[in-house]
Design a protein around this motif. Structure first.
Motif, PDB file in Angstrom:
ATOM      1  N   PHE A 169       0.837  -1.207   0.000  1.00  0.00           N
ATOM      2  CA  PHE A 169       0.000   0.000   0.000  1.00  0.00           C
ATOM      3  C   PHE A 169       0.868   1.252   0.000  1.00  0.00           C
ATOM      4  O   PHE A 169       0.676   2.166  -0.794  1.00  0.00           O
ATOM      5  CB  PHE A 169      -0.913  -0.030   1.226  1.00  0.00           C
ATOM      6  N   VAL A 170       1.870   1.272   0.910  1.00  0.00           N
ATOM      7  CA  VAL A 170       2.801   2.408   0.966  1.00  0.00           C
ATOM      8  C   VAL A 170       3.610   2.496  -0.328  1.00  0.00           C
ATOM      9  O   VAL A 170       3.847   3.588  -0.862  1.00  0.00           O
ATOM     10  CB  VAL A 170       3.730   2.277   2.187  1.00  0.00           C
ATOM     11  N   ALA A 171       4.018   1.345  -0.849  1.00  0.00           N
ATOM     12  CA  ALA A 171       4.778   1.328  -2.102  1.00  0.00           C
ATOM     13  C   ALA A 171       3.946   1.890  -3.243  1.00  0.00           C
ATOM     14  O   ALA A 171       4.457   2.625  -4.099  1.00  0.00           O
ATOM     15  CB  ALA A 171       5.223  -0.095  -2.436  1.00  0.00           C
ATOM     16  N   GLY A 172       2.661   1.551  -3.275  1.00  0.00           N
ATOM     17  CA  GLY A 172       1.783   2.079  -4.315  1.00  0.00           C
ATOM     18  C   GLY A 172       1.637   3.590  -4.227  1.00  0.00           C
ATOM     19  O   GLY A 172       1.662   4.294  -5.243  1.00  0.00           O
ATOM     20  N   PHE A 173       1.516   4.108  -2.995  1.00  0.00           N
ATOM     21  CA  PHE A 173       1.423   5.554  -2.788  1.00  0.00           C
ATOM     22  C   PHE A 173       2.679   6.251  -3.297  1.00  0.00           C
ATOM     23  O   PHE A 173       2.621   7.236  -4.042  1.00  0.00           O
ATOM     24  CB  PHE A 173       1.218   5.837  -1.300  1.00  0.00           C
ATOM     25  N   VAL A 200       5.954   8.487 -10.139  1.00  0.00           N
ATOM     26  CA  VAL A 200       5.600   8.504 -11.566  1.00  0.00           C
ATOM     27  C   VAL A 200       5.042   9.858 -11.967  1.00  0.00           C
ATOM     28  O   VAL A 200       5.414  10.419 -13.006  1.00  0.00           O
ATOM     29  CB  VAL A 200       4.589   7.383 -11.873  1.00  0.00           C
ATOM     30  N   GLU A 201       4.170  10.415 -11.123  1.00  0.00           N
ATOM     31  CA  GLU A 201       3.593  11.713 -11.464  1.00  0.00           C
ATOM     32  C   GLU A 201       4.659  12.798 -11.521  1.00  0.00           C
ATOM     33  O   GLU A 201       4.670  13.627 -12.441  1.00  0.00           O
ATOM     34  CB  GLU A 201       2.518  12.097 -10.450  1.00  0.00           C
ATOM     35  N   ARG A 202       5.581  12.799 -10.566  1.00  0.00           N
ATOM     36  CA  ARG A 202       6.627  13.814 -10.561  1.00  0.00           C
ATOM     37  C   ARG A 202       7.545  13.668 -11.776  1.00  0.00           C
ATOM     38  O   ARG A 202       7.953  14.663 -12.381  1.00  0.00           O
ATOM     39  CB  ARG A 202       7.455  13.714  -9.280  1.00  0.00           C
ATOM     40  N   LEU A 203       7.889  12.445 -12.135  1.00  0.00           N
ATOM     41  CA  LEU A 203       8.754  12.221 -13.290  1.00  0.00           C
ATOM     42  C   LEU A 203       8.076  12.666 -14.583  1.00  0.00           C
ATOM     43  O   LEU A 203       8.680  13.352 -15.415  1.00  0.00           O
ATOM     44  CB  LEU A 203       9.140  10.747 -13.379  1.00  0.00           C
ATOM     45  N   LEU A 204       6.807  12.287 -14.752  1.00  0.00           N
ATOM     46  CA  LEU A 204       6.098  12.658 -15.976  1.00  0.00           C
ATOM     47  C   LEU A 204       5.840  14.154 -16.040  1.00  0.00           C
ATOM     48  O   LEU A 204       5.961  14.776 -17.095  1.00  0.00           O
ATOM     49  CB  LEU A 204       4.777  11.887 -16.066  1.00  0.00           C
ATOM     50  N   ALA A 205       5.484  14.750 -14.881  1.00  0.00           N
ATOM     51  CA  ALA A 205       5.239  16.186 -14.861  1.00  0.00           C
ATOM     52  C   ALA A 205       6.519  16.960 -15.144  1.00  0.00           C
ATOM     53  O   ALA A 205       6.518  17.961 -15.861  1.00  0.00           O
ATOM     54  CB  ALA A 205       4.657  16.599 -13.513  1.00  0.00           C
ATOM     55  N   LEU A 265      -1.308  -2.628  -3.331  1.00  0.00           N
ATOM     56  CA  LEU A 265      -0.574  -1.697  -4.190  1.00  0.00           C
ATOM     57  C   LEU A 265      -1.523  -0.716  -4.866  1.00  0.00           C
ATOM     58  O   LEU A 265      -1.281   0.498  -4.887  1.00  0.00           O
ATOM     59  CB  LEU A 265       0.198  -2.482  -5.244  1.00  0.00           C
ATOM     60  N   PHE A 266      -2.618  -1.223  -5.401  1.00  0.00           N
ATOM     61  CA  PHE A 266      -3.593  -0.374  -6.078  1.00  0.00           C
ATOM     62  C   PHE A 266      -4.237   0.607  -5.107  1.00  0.00           C
ATOM     63  O   PHE A 266      -4.505   1.756  -5.445  1.00  0.00           O
ATOM     64  CB  PHE A 266      -4.649  -1.259  -6.738  1.00  0.00           C
ATOM     65  N   GLY A 267      -4.469   0.150  -3.863  1.00  0.00           N
ATOM     66  CA  GLY A 267      -5.049   1.046  -2.862  1.00  0.00           C
ATOM     67  C   GLY A 267      -4.153   2.240  -2.583  1.00  0.00           C
ATOM     68  O   GLY A 267      -4.630   3.364  -2.429  1.00  0.00           O
ATOM     69  N   GLY A 268      -2.839   2.007  -2.521  1.00  0.00           N
ATOM     70  CA  GLY A 268      -1.915   3.113  -2.302  1.00  0.00           C
ATOM     71  C   GLY A 268      -1.922   4.113  -3.435  1.00  0.00           C
ATOM     72  O   GLY A 268      -1.904   5.332  -3.218  1.00  0.00           O
ATOM     73  N   LEU A 318      -3.893   9.569  -5.465  1.00  0.00           N
ATOM     74  CA  LEU A 318      -4.613  10.381  -6.445  1.00  0.00           C
ATOM     75  C   LEU A 318      -5.783  11.123  -5.804  1.00  0.00           C
ATOM     76  O   LEU A 318      -6.051  12.274  -6.140  1.00  0.00           O
ATOM     77  CB  LEU A 318      -5.113   9.489  -7.586  1.00  0.00           C
ATOM     78  N   ALA A 319      -6.460  10.463  -4.867  1.00  0.00           N
ATOM     79  CA  ALA A 319      -7.588  11.120  -4.201  1.00  0.00           C
ATOM     80  C   ALA A 319      -7.114  12.265  -3.309  1.00  0.00           C
ATOM     81  O   ALA A 319      -7.666  13.366  -3.348  1.00  0.00           O
ATOM     82  CB  ALA A 319      -8.376  10.099  -3.385  1.00  0.00           C
ATOM     83  N   ALA A 320      -6.078  12.004  -2.497  1.00  0.00           N
ATOM     84  CA  ALA A 320      -5.647  12.984  -1.503  1.00  0.00           C
ATOM     85  C   ALA A 320      -4.781  14.095  -2.078  1.00  0.00           C
ATOM     86  O   ALA A 320      -4.859  15.246  -1.634  1.00  0.00           O
ATOM     87  CB  ALA A 320      -4.878  12.265  -0.385  1.00  0.00           C
ATOM     88  N   ALA A 321      -3.957  13.763  -3.064  1.00  0.00           N
ATOM     89  CA  ALA A 321      -2.993  14.741  -3.577  1.00  0.00           C
ATOM     90  C   ALA A 321      -3.471  15.464  -4.827  1.00  0.00           C
ATOM     91  O   ALA A 321      -2.935  16.520  -5.161  1.00  0.00           O
ATOM     92  CB  ALA A 321      -1.653  14.053  -3.868  1.00  0.00           C
ATOM     93  N   GLU A 322      -4.458  14.903  -5.514  1.00  0.00           N
ATOM     94  CA  GLU A 322      -4.864  15.485  -6.786  1.00  0.00           C
ATOM     95  C   GLU A 322      -6.347  15.850  -6.831  1.00  0.00           C
ATOM     96  O   GLU A 322      -6.706  17.007  -7.027  1.00  0.00           O
ATOM     97  CB  GLU A 322      -4.547  14.501  -7.922  1.00  0.00           C
ATOM     98  N   ILE A 323      -7.204  14.870  -6.664  1.00  0.00           N
ATOM     99  CA  ILE A 323      -8.628  15.098  -6.919  1.00  0.00           C
ATOM    100  C   ILE A 323      -9.263  16.007  -5.869  1.00  0.00           C
ATOM    101  O   ILE A 323      -9.936  16.983  -6.215  1.00  0.00           O
ATOM    102  CB  ILE A 323      -9.361  13.751  -7.005  1.00  0.00           C
TER     103      ILE A 323
END
Length: 243
Positions: A68-72, A78-83, A198-201, A206-211
């Protein structure tokens, strides 16, 4: 029978996506609701299932929590690298350096989750008709939220509407494919538990940091918060119906 029942999940997923794209004039409410649905799915559905399925501990910590932590962290990385890559190539400032690939990746993860829902339907019908019906009804209700979130995730990151529709359709087909595959393929319980953790993280990030920040950015209204709470309560009701 399992595949036939999964067709209900197919229709409900499409209904969720249709609802998300029809209320664009209340975008902050849509995002607030999506954030609540995703928070509810993670905390009340995915993590309990992951803990039960994964079972074992690694250095004193349940494997599901580690994944879960690894997924987070993976979603953040990934978002930081792509951004960063997009900004280096002249990405627009008003996009807040959002990378469309992040939205597509998150939507693809929703498709994978929906496929697992289909596998759950197929497996439950192998146990018995009563169990299969109970699980199927819960999954069908849950897939409205899946369709809603899949379309929202794909479109929030600036992807063309046709791509959002494509991901929505894939998410709708996934439970049917999962139910059919359950008749031929056995997925080890520990593997399924690890995937859910993993998916939960990823979903929580995405919910807490983006949406949710986006929902309150332009419209910090009480109604947005109420939509978030309503999303969590809806998932609670669905999960309670499965128990």
């Amino acid at each position: 029978m399992a595949v036939f029942v999964a067709l209900g999940a197919f229709l409900m997923t499409l209904a969720g996506g249709w609802t998300a794209q029809r209320v664009t004039d209340r975008r902050h409410l849509v995002l607030g609701l999506a954030g609540g649905l995703m928070l509810g799915v993670v905390g009340l559905d995915l993590l309990p299932e992951a803990l039960e399925a994964a079972g074992r501990e690694i250095h004193g910590v349940p494997a599901a929590f580690l994944l879960f932590v690894a997924g987070f962290l993976l979603a953040h990385l990934v978002e930081r690298l792509l951004a960063g890559r997009r900004a280096a190539h002249g990405g627009a400032e008003h996009d807040h350096h959002r990378a469309p690939e992040v939205g597509l990746t998150a939507a693809a993860a929703m498709v994978g989750h929906s496929a697992m829902d289909g596998v759950a339907i197929g497996a439950s019908f192998q146990v018995g008709g009563g169990m299969g019906t109970a699980v199927a009804l819960a999954v069908i209700a849950h897939d409205f939220a899946d369709g809603f979130n899949t379309f929202t995730l794909a479109s929030l990151y600036g992807n063309a509407r046709r791509k959002a529709y494509a991901m929505l359709f894939a998410d709708a087909v996934a439970p049917v494919a999962g139910a059919a595959a359950a008749s031929f393929v056995h997925i080890p319980t520990s593997v399924l538990g690890g995937y859910l953790g993993l998916f939960g993280g990823v979903l929580l990030y995405l919910a807490a940091a983006e949406i949710l920040p986006e929902a309150h950015h332009a419209h910090p209204a009480r109604s947005t918060l109420l939509c978030t709470v309503a999303g969590v309560l809806f998932i609670w009701l669905v999960v309670g119906a499965m128990a």
